[in-house]
Design a protein around this motif. Structure first.
Motif, PDB file in Angstrom:
ATOM      1  N   ARG A  86       0.830  -1.203   0.000  1.00  0.00           N
ATOM      2  CA  ARG A  86       0.000   0.000   0.000  1.00  0.00           C
ATOM      3  C   ARG A  86       0.868   1.258   0.000  1.00  0.00           C
ATOM      4  NH1 ARG A  86      -3.143  -1.460   3.716  1.00  0.00           N
ATOM      5  NH2 ARG A  86      -2.187  -0.450   5.511  1.00  0.00           N
ATOM      6  N   LYS A  87       1.961   1.223   0.781  1.00  0.00           N
ATOM      7  CA  LYS A  87       2.860   2.375   0.812  1.00  0.00           C
ATOM      8  C   LYS A  87       3.544   2.570  -0.536  1.00  0.00           C
ATOM      9  CE  LYS A  87       3.897   2.327   5.772  1.00  0.00           C
ATOM     10  NZ  LYS A  87       4.959   2.141   6.798  1.00  0.00           N
ATOM     11  N   GLU A 117     -12.428   7.658  11.294  1.00  0.00           N
ATOM     12  CA  GLU A 117     -11.580   6.658  10.646  1.00  0.00           C
ATOM     13  C   GLU A 117     -11.465   6.925   9.149  1.00  0.00           C
ATOM     14  OE1 GLU A 117      -9.054   3.519  10.212  1.00  0.00           O
ATOM     15  OE2 GLU A 117      -9.819   4.345  12.096  1.00  0.00           O
ATOM     16  N   GLU A 118     -12.572   7.348   8.514  1.00  0.00           N
ATOM     17  CA  GLU A 118     -12.553   7.614   7.074  1.00  0.00           C
ATOM     18  C   GLU A 118     -11.575   8.734   6.737  1.00  0.00           C
ATOM     19  OE1 GLU A 118     -15.177   7.580   8.989  1.00  0.00           O
ATOM     20  OE2 GLU A 118     -16.324   5.805   8.359  1.00  0.00           O
ATOM     21  N   THR A 119     -11.552   9.766   7.581  1.00  0.00           N
ATOM     22  CA  THR A 119     -10.632  10.883   7.352  1.00  0.00           C
ATOM     23  C   THR A 119      -9.189  10.438   7.530  1.00  0.00           C
ATOM     24  OG1 THR A 119     -12.303  12.455   8.130  1.00  0.00           O
ATOM     25  CG2 THR A 119     -10.028  13.217   8.079  1.00  0.00           C
ATOM     26  N   GLN A 120      -8.934   9.622   8.544  1.00  0.00           N
ATOM     27  CA  GLN A 120      -7.569   9.143   8.784  1.00  0.00           C
ATOM     28  C   GLN A 120      -7.038   8.362   7.589  1.00  0.00           C
ATOM     29  OE1 GLN A 120      -6.881   7.356  12.760  1.00  0.00           O
ATOM     30  NE2 GLN A 120      -8.935   8.061  13.297  1.00  0.00           N
ATOM     31  N   GLN A 121      -7.928   7.660   6.892  1.00  0.00           N
ATOM     32  CA  GLN A 121      -7.505   6.865   5.744  1.00  0.00           C
ATOM     33  C   GLN A 121      -7.131   7.732   4.546  1.00  0.00           C
ATOM     34  OE1 GLN A 121      -7.046   3.579   5.771  1.00  0.00           O
ATOM     35  NE2 GLN A 121      -7.736   3.415   7.891  1.00  0.00           N
ATOM     36  N   PHE A 179      -6.769  16.245  -0.666  1.00  0.00           N
ATOM     37  CA  PHE A 179      -7.813  15.991   0.326  1.00  0.00           C
ATOM     38  C   PHE A 179      -7.616  16.960   1.482  1.00  0.00           C
ATOM     39  CE2 PHE A 179      -9.210  14.093   4.325  1.00  0.00           C
ATOM     40  CZ  PHE A 179     -10.534  13.814   4.028  1.00  0.00           C
ATOM     41  N   SER A 180      -8.668  17.713   1.824  1.00  0.00           N
ATOM     42  CA  SER A 180      -8.561  18.703   2.891  1.00  0.00           C
ATOM     43  C   SER A 180      -9.883  18.808   3.633  1.00  0.00           C
ATOM     44  CB  SER A 180      -8.176  20.074   2.325  1.00  0.00           C
ATOM     45  OG  SER A 180      -8.159  21.048   3.356  1.00  0.00           O
ATOM     46  N   THR A 181      -9.790  19.035   4.940  1.00  0.00           N
ATOM     47  CA  THR A 181     -10.980  19.290   5.753  1.00  0.00           C
ATOM     48  C   THR A 181     -11.084  20.764   6.113  1.00  0.00           C
ATOM     49  OG1 THR A 181      -9.734  18.805   7.784  1.00  0.00           O
ATOM     50  CG2 THR A 181     -10.909  16.971   6.745  1.00  0.00           C
ATOM     51  N   ASN A 182     -10.132  21.568   5.617  1.00  0.00           N
ATOM     52  CA  ASN A 182     -10.111  22.997   5.918  1.00  0.00           C
ATOM     53  C   ASN A 182     -10.430  23.770   4.647  1.00  0.00           C
ATOM     54  OD1 ASN A 182      -9.460  25.691   6.536  1.00  0.00           O
ATOM     55  ND2 ASN A 182      -7.883  25.061   7.994  1.00  0.00           N
ATOM     56  N   GLU A 183     -11.673  24.192   4.514  1.00  0.00           N
ATOM     57  CA  GLU A 183     -12.092  24.871   3.296  1.00  0.00           C
ATOM     58  C   GLU A 183     -11.519  26.283   3.191  1.00  0.00           C
ATOM     59  OE1 GLU A 183     -16.302  24.790   3.161  1.00  0.00           O
ATOM     60  OE2 GLU A 183     -16.443  22.593   3.003  1.00  0.00           O
ATOM     61  N   GLY A 217      11.701   7.036   6.122  1.00  0.00           N
ATOM     62  CA  GLY A 217      11.014   6.965   7.402  1.00  0.00           C
ATOM     63  C   GLY A 217       9.565   6.545   7.259  1.00  0.00           C
ATOM     64  N   GLU A 218       8.835   6.651   8.352  1.00  0.00           N
ATOM     65  CA  GLU A 218       7.424   6.275   8.383  1.00  0.00           C
ATOM     66  C   GLU A 218       6.655   7.308   9.193  1.00  0.00           C
ATOM     67  OE1 GLU A 218       7.642   2.476  10.256  1.00  0.00           O
ATOM     68  OE2 GLU A 218       7.863   1.379   8.369  1.00  0.00           O
ATOM     69  N   ILE A 219       5.387   7.482   8.847  1.00  0.00           N
ATOM     70  CA  ILE A 219       4.509   8.367   9.611  1.00  0.00           C
ATOM     71  C   ILE A 219       3.185   7.657   9.835  1.00  0.00           C
ATOM     72  CG2 ILE A 219       3.760   9.539   7.487  1.00  0.00           C
ATOM     73  CD1 ILE A 219       3.329  12.051   9.254  1.00  0.00           C
ATOM     74  N   GLU A 220       2.681   7.733  11.054  1.00  0.00           N
ATOM     75  CA  GLU A 220       1.413   7.105  11.409  1.00  0.00           C
ATOM     76  C   GLU A 220       0.559   8.113  12.162  1.00  0.00           C
ATOM     77  OE1 GLU A 220       2.423   3.724  13.746  1.00  0.00           O
ATOM     78  OE2 GLU A 220       3.136   2.535  12.034  1.00  0.00           O
ATOM     79  N   VAL A 221      -0.749   7.907  12.112  1.00  0.00           N
ATOM     80  CA  VAL A 221      -1.666   8.787  12.822  1.00  0.00           C
ATOM     81  C   VAL A 221      -2.665   7.955  13.608  1.00  0.00           C
ATOM     82  CG1 VAL A 221      -3.217   8.963  10.827  1.00  0.00           C
ATOM     83  CG2 VAL A 221      -3.293  10.710  12.611  1.00  0.00           C
ATOM     84  N   GLU A 222      -2.928   8.391  14.826  1.00  0.00           N
ATOM     85  CA  GLU A 222      -3.989   7.819  15.653  1.00  0.00           C
ATOM     86  C   GLU A 222      -4.877   8.972  16.100  1.00  0.00           C
ATOM     87  OE1 GLU A 222      -2.312   5.708  18.888  1.00  0.00           O
ATOM     88  OE2 GLU A 222      -1.292   4.209  17.643  1.00  0.00           O
TER      89      GLU A 222
END
Length: 422
Positions: free
Chosen positions: A177-178, A348-352, A359-363, A383-388
């Motif tokens: 996927r990466k 969860e949908e946004t995190q994906q 893709f932005s949530t800030n209009e 490197g790697e980046i993850e979000v929780e």
């Protein structure tokens, strides 16, 4: 006559035991889930021999670890340290041992073998007799356990093998996927470079003519100013697209102190945020725990962009104020940076989708390229980046950058399609 009766009874008992072992074998082989298999092995065996306590021990990294327990036992450490337990890893014979305590404990130690190797050890403590008394295990119990051990050993081996294969498959899916995401980003970068170059030319013509009209003082209803503002906004978007495209071009790397970069990024974002919000800026509690870390070869401008972008996102996620905790530490040859806010969080949908370009949530402020650029930069540094994230609780971004102590080599040429200066 008595001998015949005893013989018949012995045969019937053996048949019942065989049937019981057969049914137990079916039960413990119904699942490949290691947790379920361990529970089935312990519960079935304890019922079979009337044990008070059952333990299943495995060896990981050279140390014994209990992965299953039924019943209460206060002397677990003493059991793990028994020499008989250590010997059982190399000896398939059943062992019965009595712990030398005032209570006088009775143990039956059962190695679980599969394919010539001991994959685990069952330990049963005290056989329960009628009248709520306990005592040593009987020869019949040990005979049953001897037969049961082969089935249990095979089931445990299969379950743990399935678990390791499943984990490897998940790692492979994540890697694929990466890789697919990086290929998508690279393709978008190529296309974005060409589009941005053409659009900047068009927007330049628009702003040039609009500026000319303004110089003549002709602007009915502020129409020209609106055109200018819109065109300049479009140029800003094109600059971000060009920045995104330039990420594919090799950049010089120098020894970098990541903790210092984080401090600079925080200072810049504090100034930007207060300038944008003015007196209405909400109070933010900044908690920085930045350990001294080795210098690593990296591009300081790019990494500063990473930290600044995530900090700005965190501030935007806390319109009413909150806490932003940033930590930096070295672990096992990598530098880990964690940025945790107490903002609105994400579904969860946004995190994906947050690392997907555009893709932005800030209009109001967002172009949808900030976190895509962040992802690209981190990946470019291997490197790697993850979000929780949890809605109404906040988000945590964790970045891992491997420490590079040797300067990288640079290609003499790069793709001309990405050379935006030509």
């Amino acid at each position: 006559m008595v001998n015949d009766t005893n013989s018949d009874f012995a045969v019937k008992r053996q048949l019942l035991q065989m049937q019981m072992l057969y049914e137990i074998g079916l039960a413990i082989n119904e699942s490949l889930d290691p947790i379920q298999v361990v529970d089935e092995i312990l519960n079935r065996a304890m019922v079979m021999i009337d044990a008070r306590v059952g333990l299943l021990i495995v060896k990981e990294d050279g140390a014994s670890r209990i992965i299953g327990q039924v019943g209460t036992e206060n002397d677990l450490t003493a059991i793990l340290q028994l020499p008989e337990v250590a010997q059982a890893w190399n000896d398939s014979q059943l062992r019965q041992h009595q712990i030398d305590t005032p209570a006088g404990r009775h143990l039956c130690i059962v190695p679980l073998e599969s394919r010539g190797e001991t994959g685990g050890i069952l330990v049963f403590v005290d056989k329960e007799h009628r009248g709520n008394t306990v005592g040593p295990f009987e020869e019949q119990d040990k005979s049953l356990l001897h037969s049961f051990a082969y089935q249990a050993g095979a089931s445990l081996h299969n379950a743990r093998l399935y678990e390791s294969l499943d984990a490897a498959y998940e790692e492979l899916k994540i890697a694929q996927r990466k890789l697919a995401q990086m290929e998508q980003l690279r393709a978008l970068g190529d296309l974005g470079a060409q589009v941005a170059h053409s659009m900047n030319h068009i927007l330049g013509i628009i702003t040039g003519h609009a500026d000319m009209y303004l110089n003549f003082g002709r602007d009915p209803d502020n129409t020209i100013q609106t055109i200018m503002a819109t065109a300049e906004s479009g140029q800003g978007v094109m600059e971000r697209i060009q920045q995104f495209a330039r990420l594919s071009v090799g950049k010089k790397r120098v020894p970098v102190d990541i903790s210092s970069l984080i401090q600079d990024s925080v200072a810049d974002m504090q100034t930007l945020w207060h300038g944008r919000q003015g007196e209405e800026a909400a109070s933010v509690d900044w908690v920085l725990t930045l350990e001294a870390t080795p210098a690593t070869y990296a591009n300081p401008t790019d990494l500063k962009e990473v930290f600044s972008n995530i900090v700005l996102n965190a501030l935007e996620a806390m319109p009413g104020g909150g806490q932003l905790e940033i930590t930096c530490r070295e672990r096992q040859g990598s530098i880990f940076v964690s940025l945790r806010d107490t903002g609105i969080g994400m579904h969860e949908e946004t995190q994906q989708q947050i690392f997907t370009p555009f893709f932005s949530t800030n209009e109001e402020w967002g172009t949808g390229l900030g976190l895509a650029i962040v992802y690209h930069i981190v990946a470019d540094h291997e490197g790697e980046i993850e979000v929780e994230s949890t809605v109404d609780e906040g988000s945590c971004f964790t970045i891992r950058v491997p420490i590079q102590t040797n300067p990288p080599t640079y290609p003499e040429e790069h793709d001309a399609a990405l050379d935006l200066d030509s």
